[in-house]
Scaffold this motif. Structure first.
Motif, mmCIF file in Angstrom:
data_model
loop_
_atom_site.group_PDB
_atom_site.id
_atom_site.type_symbol
_atom_site.label_atom_id
_atom_site.label_comp_id
_atom_site.label_asym_id
_atom_site.label_seq_id
_atom_site.Cartn_x
_atom_site.Cartn_y
_atom_site.Cartn_z
ATOM 1 N N GLU A 79 -41.108 -9.617 -16.684
ATOM 2 C CA GLU A 79 -40.579 -8.972 -17.380
ATOM 3 C C GLU A 79 -39.932 -8.299 -15.728
ATOM 4 O OE1 GLU A 79 -43.604 -6.695 -18.689
ATOM 5 O OE2 GLU A 79 -42.397 -7.076 -20.657
ATOM 6 N N ALA A 80 -40.945 -9.226 -14.175
ATOM 7 C CA ALA A 80 -40.063 -7.782 -13.388
ATOM 8 C C ALA A 80 -38.201 -8.648 -12.853
ATOM 9 C CB ALA A 80 -40.776 -8.353 -11.599
ATOM 10 N N ALA A 81 -39.327 -10.009 -13.008
ATOM 11 C CA ALA A 81 -37.857 -11.119 -12.663
ATOM 12 C C ALA A 81 -37.067 -11.173 -13.269
ATOM 13 C CB ALA A 81 -37.870 -12.662 -12.820
ATOM 14 N N ARG A 82 -36.466 -10.015 -14.663
ATOM 15 C CA ARG A 82 -35.411 -9.688 -14.891
ATOM 16 C C ARG A 82 -35.072 -8.536 -14.563
ATOM 17 N NH1 ARG A 82 -35.689 -5.945 -19.564
ATOM 18 N NH2 ARG A 82 -38.147 -5.955 -19.980
ATOM 19 N N LEU A 83 -36.149 -7.484 -13.609
ATOM 20 C CA LEU A 83 -35.344 -5.671 -13.878
ATOM 21 C C LEU A 83 -34.826 -6.685 -12.139
ATOM 22 C CD1 LEU A 83 -38.972 -4.011 -13.951
ATOM 23 C CD2 LEU A 83 -36.774 -3.688 -15.209
ATOM 24 N N LEU A 84 -35.162 -7.025 -11.360
ATOM 25 C CA LEU A 84 -34.606 -7.606 -10.185
ATOM 26 C C LEU A 84 -33.257 -9.077 -10.788
ATOM 27 C CD1 LEU A 84 -37.489 -7.887 -7.926
ATOM 28 C CD2 LEU A 84 -35.951 -6.080 -8.078
ATOM 29 N N GLY A 86 -54.556 -7.292 -9.314
ATOM 30 C CA GLY A 86 -54.376 -6.528 -10.689
ATOM 31 C C GLY A 86 -54.001 -5.044 -10.415
ATOM 32 N N ALA A 87 -53.514 -4.990 -8.485
ATOM 33 C CA ALA A 87 -53.415 -3.274 -8.872
ATOM 34 C C ALA A 87 -51.801 -3.437 -9.055
ATOM 35 C CB ALA A 87 -53.848 -3.369 -6.594
ATOM 36 N N SER A 88 -50.756 -4.965 -9.066
ATOM 37 C CA SER A 88 -49.545 -4.516 -8.868
ATOM 38 C C SER A 88 -49.783 -5.371 -9.752
ATOM 39 C CB SER A 88 -49.096 -5.665 -7.696
ATOM 40 O OG SER A 88 -49.540 -6.915 -7.459
ATOM 41 N N ALA A 89 -49.712 -5.368 -11.023
ATOM 42 C CA ALA A 89 -49.851 -6.476 -12.563
ATOM 43 C C ALA A 89 -48.687 -5.957 -13.615
ATOM 44 C CB ALA A 89 -50.912 -6.670 -12.957
ATOM 45 N N SER A 90 -48.181 -4.820 -13.092
ATOM 46 C CA SER A 90 -46.787 -5.113 -13.953
ATOM 47 C C SER A 90 -45.650 -5.069 -13.610
ATOM 48 C CB SER A 90 -46.628 -2.838 -14.475
ATOM 49 O OG SER A 90 -46.417 -2.013 -13.411
ATOM 50 N N ALA A 91 -44.375 -4.458 -14.638
ATOM 51 C CA ALA A 91 -43.187 -6.146 -13.877
ATOM 52 C C ALA A 91 -42.507 -3.932 -13.147
ATOM 53 C CB ALA A 91 -42.242 -5.255 -15.432
ATOM 54 N N ALA A 92 -43.163 -3.123 -13.524
ATOM 55 C CA ALA A 92 -42.607 -1.783 -12.405
ATOM 56 C C ALA A 92 -42.972 -2.146 -11.293
ATOM 57 C CB ALA A 92 -43.091 -0.994 -12.973
ATOM 58 N N SER A 93 -44.804 -2.204 -10.935
ATOM 59 C CA SER A 93 -45.391 -2.232 -9.910
ATOM 60 C C SER A 93 -44.614 -3.621 -8.763
ATOM 61 C CB SER A 93 -46.736 -2.095 -9.687
ATOM 62 O OG SER A 93 -46.996 -3.293 -10.530
ATOM 63 N N ILE A 94 -44.504 -4.925 -9.243
ATOM 64 C CA ILE A 94 -44.213 -5.914 -8.710
ATOM 65 C C ILE A 94 -42.807 -5.622 -8.125
ATOM 66 C CG2 ILE A 94 -43.403 -8.747 -9.221
ATOM 67 C CD1 ILE A 94 -45.243 -8.910 -11.255
ATOM 68 N N ALA A 95 -42.017 -5.272 -8.922
ATOM 69 C CA ALA A 95 -40.677 -4.534 -8.611
ATOM 70 C C ALA A 95 -41.085 -4.020 -7.195
ATOM 71 C CB ALA A 95 -39.604 -4.289 -9.664
ATOM 72 N N ALA A 96 -40.737 -2.745 -7.353
ATOM 73 C CA ALA A 96 -41.776 -1.944 -6.587
ATOM 74 C C ALA A 96 -42.023 -2.649 -5.298
ATOM 75 C CB ALA A 96 -42.532 -0.758 -6.749
ATOM 76 N N ASN A 97 -43.087 -3.466 -5.450
ATOM 77 C CA ASN A 97 -43.867 -3.865 -4.236
ATOM 78 C C ASN A 97 -42.065 -5.076 -3.247
ATOM 79 O OD1 ASN A 97 -45.586 -6.119 -2.992
ATOM 80 N ND2 ASN A 97 -46.620 -5.708 -3.520
ATOM 81 N N PRO A 98 -42.572 -4.916 -2.107
ATOM 82 C CA PRO A 98 -41.312 -5.211 -1.332
ATOM 83 C C PRO A 98 -41.138 -6.597 -1.449
ATOM 84 C CG PRO A 98 -42.031 -3.036 -0.231
ATOM 85 C CD PRO A 98 -42.876 -3.371 -1.504
ATOM 86 N N GLU A 99 -42.773 -7.634 -0.607
ATOM 87 C CA GLU A 99 -43.014 -8.312 -0.744
ATOM 88 C C GLU A 99 -42.893 -9.091 -1.847
ATOM 89 O OE1 GLU A 99 -42.791 -10.703 2.051
ATOM 90 O OE2 GLU A 99 -43.803 -12.274 1.466
ATOM 91 N N LEU A 100 -43.056 -8.573 -2.783
ATOM 92 C CA LEU A 100 -43.485 -9.507 -4.250
ATOM 93 C C LEU A 100 -41.722 -9.432 -4.878
ATOM 94 C CD1 LEU A 100 -46.993 -8.172 -5.960
ATOM 95 C CD2 LEU A 100 -46.396 -10.021 -4.474
ATOM 96 N N ALA A 101 -41.212 -8.499 -4.669
ATOM 97 C CA ALA A 101 -39.763 -8.436 -5.083
ATOM 98 C C ALA A 101 -38.961 -9.455 -4.056
ATOM 99 C CB ALA A 101 -39.413 -7.212 -4.607
ATOM 100 N N ARG A 102 -38.950 -9.189 -3.180
ATOM 101 C CA ARG A 102 -37.955 -10.627 -2.205
ATOM 102 C C ARG A 102 -38.877 -11.347 -2.356
ATOM 103 N NH1 ARG A 102 -39.119 -14.275 1.842
ATOM 104 N NH2 ARG A 102 -42.043 -14.046 1.494
ATOM 105 N N MET A 103 -40.005 -12.692 -2.689
ATOM 106 C CA MET A 103 -40.083 -13.734 -3.594
ATOM 107 C C MET A 103 -39.748 -13.848 -5.042
ATOM 108 S SD MET A 103 -44.363 -13.868 -2.054
ATOM 109 C CE MET A 103 -44.694 -15.971 -2.305
ATOM 110 N N LEU A 104 -39.936 -13.136 -5.394
ATOM 111 C CA LEU A 104 -39.723 -12.987 -7.339
ATOM 112 C C LEU A 104 -37.702 -13.053 -7.141
ATOM 113 C CD1 LEU A 104 -40.030 -13.273 -9.564
ATOM 114 C CD2 LEU A 104 -40.199 -11.076 -10.017
ATOM 115 N N ARG A 105 -36.996 -11.945 -6.265
ATOM 116 C CA ARG A 105 -35.892 -12.696 -5.818
ATOM 117 C C ARG A 105 -35.313 -14.212 -4.978
ATOM 118 N NH1 ARG A 105 -35.588 -6.854 -3.943
ATOM 119 N NH2 ARG A 105 -34.599 -5.515 -5.873
#
Ligand SMILES: Cc1cc2nc3c(=O)[nH]c(=O)nc-3n(C[C@H](O)[C@H](O)[C@H](O)COP(=O)(O)O)c2cc1C
Length: 194
Positions: free
Chosen positions: A36-41, A161-180
């Motif tokens: 879902e985060a990949a879809r957002l990004l 666990g703390a970043s286990a929603s699409a919004a929190s993954i997309a808002a986490n700079p490192e996770l978002a960078r990896m996913l993008r």
């Protein structure tokens, strides 16, 4: 879409279509959140659609997988059509008991004799860096099925666990960078060989 040209497809829109499938059908699944985060990004010109139909697929039975297709369950027909119509399949999958979750293996078994699957670009994400057996087994299965496995786009992303929603993954700079980066590598691989 930056750095890549959408693959020309005879569709109403010009977008590159990626079908996203989670190997976990759990409601609070980290792998599902990752997709879902990949879809957002997703970059412009790329449409990521999430497919939740795996849980409703009947158990694969070769007796139903006849050449004329008349005995195929409607859920299997729809699943094959969805995969056949996409430019690439993005899987995110957990590991269960050092193996592939049955729900995903079942879905892949329905694709084995599908004529549209060979050559299909596939990327594999995972929400845990601890999983090593399931990704290796999936890679083996997918390449045996003649998927075009895109290594550069296949990574584990440490979703806690703390970043286990699409919004929190997309808002986490490192996770978002990896996913993008993974999505862009997948898009580039699809576009360059489309
Ligand atoms: C039945 C079961 C077996 C598991 N076996 C493993 C395992 O062998 N290796 C591992 O790294 N994690 C294992 N896990 C942990 C899951 O991979 C982890 O909880 C993952 O985040 C679940 O994905 P989800 O959040 O998308 O549902 C297992 C979890 C369950 C429920």
């Amino acid at each position: 879409m930056s750095g890549a040209t959408p693959v020309g497809r005879a569709r109403a829109d010009d977008a590159l279509h990626i079908l996203a499938v989670s190997g976990s059908v759990r409601a609070q699944s980290k792998n599902r959140a990752l997709l879902e985060a990949a879809r957002l990004l997703a970059p412009p010109g790329v449409r990521i659609t999430l497919d939740w139909s795996l849980a409703t697929l009947p158990h694969f039975n070769p007796d139903l997988d006849t050449l004329d297709g008349h005995t195929l369950p409607p859920e299997a027909v729809r699943w094959r059509e969805s995969v056949g119509a996409t430019d690439g399949l993005l899987i995110s999958c957990p590991e269960y008991a050092h193996g592939i979750p049955g729900v995903l293996k079942n879905a892949l078994d329905w694709l084995v004799s599908s004529t549209s699957f060979p050559g299909k670009p596939v990327a594999l994400l995972g929400a845990s860096v601890m999983s090593v057996y399931a990704p290796a087994q999936l890679r083996e299965t997918l390449t045996t099925m003649n998927a075009r496995f895109v290594d550069d786009a296949s990574i584990a992303i440490p979703v806690s666990g703390a970043s286990a929603s699409a919004a929190s993954i997309a808002a986490n700079p490192e996770l978002a960078r990896m996913l993008r980066g993974a999505v862009q590598a997948f898009v580039d691989a699809i576009a360059n060989r489309g």
